[in-house]
Design a protein around this motif. Structure first.
Motif, PDB file in Angstrom:
ATOM      1  N   THR A  33      71.605  73.901  74.703  1.00  0.00           N
ATOM      2  CA  THR A  33      70.628  73.994  75.613  1.00  0.00           C
ATOM      3  C   THR A  33      71.265  73.970  77.128  1.00  0.00           C
ATOM      4  OG1 THR A  33      70.175  71.584  75.838  1.00  0.00           O
ATOM      5  CG2 THR A  33      68.821  73.032  74.468  1.00  0.00           C
ATOM      6  N   THR A  34      70.543  74.447  78.169  1.00  0.00           N
ATOM      7  CA  THR A  34      71.203  74.685  79.475  1.00  0.00           C
ATOM      8  C   THR A  34      70.279  73.726  80.276  1.00  0.00           C
ATOM      9  OG1 THR A  34      69.800  76.533  80.231  1.00  0.00           O
ATOM     10  CG2 THR A  34      72.151  77.081  79.272  1.00  0.00           C
ATOM     11  N   GLU A  35      70.735  73.182  81.541  1.00  0.00           N
ATOM     12  CA  GLU A  35      70.137  72.491  82.635  1.00  0.00           C
ATOM     13  C   GLU A  35      68.705  73.143  82.773  1.00  0.00           C
ATOM     14  OE1 GLU A  35      72.538  71.355  85.725  1.00  0.00           O
ATOM     15  OE2 GLU A  35      74.166  71.194  84.337  1.00  0.00           O
ATOM     16  N   ILE A  38      66.185  73.001  79.755  1.00  0.00           N
ATOM     17  CA  ILE A  38      65.618  71.567  79.444  1.00  0.00           C
ATOM     18  C   ILE A  38      64.809  71.286  80.725  1.00  0.00           C
ATOM     19  CG2 ILE A  38      66.359  69.292  79.801  1.00  0.00           C
ATOM     20  CD1 ILE A  38      67.006  70.527  77.278  1.00  0.00           C
ATOM     21  N   GLY A  39      65.021  71.657  81.976  1.00  0.00           N
ATOM     22  CA  GLY A  39      64.136  71.186  83.140  1.00  0.00           C
ATOM     23  C   GLY A  39      62.848  72.132  83.070  1.00  0.00           C
ATOM     24  N   ARG A  40      63.125  73.372  82.808  1.00  0.00           N
ATOM     25  CA  ARG A  40      61.673  74.036  82.470  1.00  0.00           C
ATOM     26  C   ARG A  40      60.909  73.684  81.481  1.00  0.00           C
ATOM     27  NH1 ARG A  40      60.711  78.039  79.350  1.00  0.00           N
ATOM     28  NH2 ARG A  40      62.914  78.263  78.529  1.00  0.00           N
ATOM     29  N   LEU A  41      61.639  73.200  80.342  1.00  0.00           N
ATOM     30  CA  LEU A  41      60.697  72.698  79.036  1.00  0.00           C
ATOM     31  C   LEU A  41      60.121  71.561  79.482  1.00  0.00           C
ATOM     32  CD1 LEU A  41      63.033  73.533  76.195  1.00  0.00           C
ATOM     33  CD2 LEU A  41      60.993  74.671  76.647  1.00  0.00           C
ATOM     34  N   ILE A  42      60.800  70.536  79.869  1.00  0.00           N
ATOM     35  CA  ILE A  42      60.267  69.196  80.405  1.00  0.00           C
ATOM     36  C   ILE A  42      58.957  69.248  81.504  1.00  0.00           C
ATOM     37  CG2 ILE A  42      60.625  66.878  81.164  1.00  0.00           C
ATOM     38  CD1 ILE A  42      63.137  66.920  79.495  1.00  0.00           C
ATOM     39  N   GLY A  43      59.240  70.363  82.363  1.00  0.00           N
ATOM     40  CA  GLY A  43      58.429  70.518  83.296  1.00  0.00           C
ATOM     41  C   GLY A  43      57.080  71.170  83.005  1.00  0.00           C
ATOM     42  N   SER A  44      57.221  71.739  81.903  1.00  0.00           N
ATOM     43  CA  SER A  44      55.878  72.360  81.690  1.00  0.00           C
ATOM     44  C   SER A  44      55.351  71.967  80.279  1.00  0.00           C
ATOM     45  CB  SER A  44      56.144  73.978  81.278  1.00  0.00           C
ATOM     46  OG  SER A  44      57.110  73.941  80.288  1.00  0.00           O
ATOM     47  N   ARG A  53      68.814  56.575  68.394  1.00  0.00           N
ATOM     48  CA  ARG A  53      69.255  55.500  67.938  1.00  0.00           C
ATOM     49  C   ARG A  53      69.596  54.544  69.145  1.00  0.00           C
ATOM     50  NH1 ARG A  53      74.656  54.837  67.639  1.00  0.00           N
ATOM     51  NH2 ARG A  53      75.178  56.949  68.088  1.00  0.00           N
ATOM     52  N   CYS A  54      69.101  53.315  68.933  1.00  0.00           N
ATOM     53  CA  CYS A  54      69.540  52.426  70.204  1.00  0.00           C
ATOM     54  C   CYS A  54      70.853  52.109  70.300  1.00  0.00           C
ATOM     55  CB  CYS A  54      68.582  51.149  70.017  1.00  0.00           C
ATOM     56  SG  CYS A  54      68.636  49.869  71.594  1.00  0.00           S
ATOM     57  N   VAL A  55      71.706  52.454  71.333  1.00  0.00           N
ATOM     58  CA  VAL A  55      73.175  52.370  71.439  1.00  0.00           C
ATOM     59  C   VAL A  55      73.405  51.324  72.668  1.00  0.00           C
ATOM     60  CG1 VAL A  55      75.139  53.250  71.852  1.00  0.00           C
ATOM     61  CG2 VAL A  55      73.470  54.641  70.542  1.00  0.00           C
ATOM     62  N   TYR A  56      73.425  50.099  72.389  1.00  0.00           N
ATOM     63  CA  TYR A  56      73.693  49.192  73.356  1.00  0.00           C
ATOM     64  C   TYR A  56      72.700  48.868  74.427  1.00  0.00           C
ATOM     65  CZ  TYR A  56      78.451  49.365  71.538  1.00  0.00           C
ATOM     66  OH  TYR A  56      79.575  49.492  70.648  1.00  0.00           O
ATOM     67  N   GLY A  57      71.525  49.131  73.791  1.00  0.00           N
ATOM     68  CA  GLY A  57      70.282  48.813  74.626  1.00  0.00           C
ATOM     69  C   GLY A  57      69.871  50.049  75.384  1.00  0.00           C
ATOM     70  N   GLY A  58      70.326  51.192  74.864  1.00  0.00           N
ATOM     71  CA  GLY A  58      69.791  52.464  75.615  1.00  0.00           C
ATOM     72  C   GLY A  58      69.899  53.604  74.736  1.00  0.00           C
ATOM     73  N   PHE A  59      69.589  54.863  75.195  1.00  0.00           N
ATOM     74  CA  PHE A  59      69.530  56.119  74.424  1.00  0.00           C
ATOM     75  C   PHE A  59      71.031  56.267  73.868  1.00  0.00           C
ATOM     76  CE2 PHE A  59      66.276  56.628  77.547  1.00  0.00           C
ATOM     77  CZ  PHE A  59      65.132  56.908  76.524  1.00  0.00           C
ATOM     78  N   SER A  60      71.092  57.126  72.844  1.00  0.00           N
ATOM     79  CA  SER A  60      72.406  57.554  72.163  1.00  0.00           C
ATOM     80  C   SER A  60      73.131  58.619  73.329  1.00  0.00           C
ATOM     81  CB  SER A  60      72.181  58.227  70.894  1.00  0.00           C
ATOM     82  OG  SER A  60      71.499  59.645  71.281  1.00  0.00           O
ATOM     83  N   PRO A  61      74.366  59.043  73.223  1.00  0.00           N
ATOM     84  CA  PRO A  61      74.841  59.657  74.162  1.00  0.00           C
ATOM     85  C   PRO A  61      74.331  61.151  74.078  1.00  0.00           C
ATOM     86  CG  PRO A  61      76.532  58.549  72.961  1.00  0.00           C
ATOM     87  CD  PRO A  61      75.354  58.236  72.026  1.00  0.00           C
ATOM     88  N   PHE A  62      73.708  61.903  72.936  1.00  0.00           N
ATOM     89  CA  PHE A  62      73.208  62.918  73.080  1.00  0.00           C
ATOM     90  C   PHE A  62      71.802  63.117  73.768  1.00  0.00           C
ATOM     91  CE2 PHE A  62      70.044  65.900  71.519  1.00  0.00           C
ATOM     92  CZ  PHE A  62      70.603  67.106  71.461  1.00  0.00           C
ATOM     93  N   ILE A  63      71.068  62.100  73.836  1.00  0.00           N
ATOM     94  CA  ILE A  63      69.735  61.862  74.319  1.00  0.00           C
ATOM     95  C   ILE A  63      70.114  61.626  75.664  1.00  0.00           C
ATOM     96  CG2 ILE A  63      67.655  60.743  74.548  1.00  0.00           C
ATOM     97  CD1 ILE A  63      67.729  62.249  72.026  1.00  0.00           C
ATOM     98  N   LEU A  67      68.871  63.946  79.059  1.00  0.00           N
ATOM     99  CA  LEU A  67      68.207  63.483  80.172  1.00  0.00           C
ATOM    100  C   LEU A  67      69.007  63.806  81.478  1.00  0.00           C
ATOM    101  CD1 LEU A  67      66.832  60.010  78.932  1.00  0.00           C
ATOM    102  CD2 LEU A  67      65.406  62.040  79.389  1.00  0.00           C
ATOM    103  N   SER A  68      70.436  63.731  81.487  1.00  0.00           N
ATOM    104  CA  SER A  68      71.136  63.778  82.640  1.00  0.00           C
ATOM    105  C   SER A  68      71.276  65.477  83.013  1.00  0.00           C
ATOM    106  CB  SER A  68      72.680  63.699  82.166  1.00  0.00           C
ATOM    107  OG  SER A  68      72.680  62.067  82.315  1.00  0.00           O
ATOM    108  N   LYS A  69      71.036  66.262  82.107  1.00  0.00           N
ATOM    109  CA  LYS A  69      70.785  67.785  82.363  1.00  0.00           C
ATOM    110  C   LYS A  69      69.412  67.850  83.184  1.00  0.00           C
ATOM    111  CE  LYS A  69      73.457  69.755  78.616  1.00  0.00           C
ATOM    112  NZ  LYS A  69      73.358  70.689  77.464  1.00  0.00           N
TER     113      LYS A  69
END
Length: 149
Positions: A33-35, A38-44, A53-63, A67-69
């Motif tokens: 997926t590209t930025e 992702i932005g277009r999909l979430i925006g609509s 998976r809960c990793v050290y109290g946060g999202f996994s690296p993939f998730i 979110l960063s993208k």
């Protein structure tokens, strides 16, 4: 339209047997997926579901990468909302989607759960979600019984 982003292996995802509608979109580890996508999909979308998976109290690296993208798509501009600094959202669909964060892991501590809740709410504010619901599961199989997804 519902957008589901998960970090599950393909077999685990298939085993969940999610009831999806025709317009629903699923983003897994094996998808490129590209930025902008992702932005277009979430925006609509009407509902954003994050299964992580809960990793050290946060999202996994993939998730976290997804979110960063998404945040980069919204632009480099920041604004203060609720006394916190968040990315400025430029789309006309703000406050239209609900965000559901599903964390799984067999030994999630109270401190990790609290940290995951704080991060989820902060990301919801950054994306200007209508609301954020956070659910914790001890196993991946427990996701199967979840009615909110």
């Amino acid at each position: 339209m519902k957008v589901i982003v998960h970090d599950l292996q393909e077999k685990s995802w298939q085993a969940l047997g999610m009831q999806l509608q025709e317009k629903d979109i699923v983003i897994g580890k094996n998808m490129e997926t590209t930025e902008k996508d992702i932005g277009r999909l979430i925006g609509s979308c009407r509902q954003l579901v994050l299964i992580s998976r809960c990793v050290y109290g946060g999202f996994s690296p993939f998730i976290q990468g997804i979110l960063s993208k998404c945040k980069r798509y919204f632009g480099p501009f920041l604004e203060v909302r609720h006394g916190q600094t968040h990315y400025q959202v430029h789309n006309g669909n703000k406050n239209e989607f609900a965000m559901i964060c599903c964390f799984y892991g067999d030994q999630i501590t109270t401190r990790e759960e609290q940290s995951a809740r704080i991060q989820s709410v902060s990301d919801g504010i950054s994306l200007q979600a209508r609301g954020v619901k956070i659910i914790f599961f001890n196993t991946i199989d427990a996701l199967r019984n979840c009615k909110e997804i």
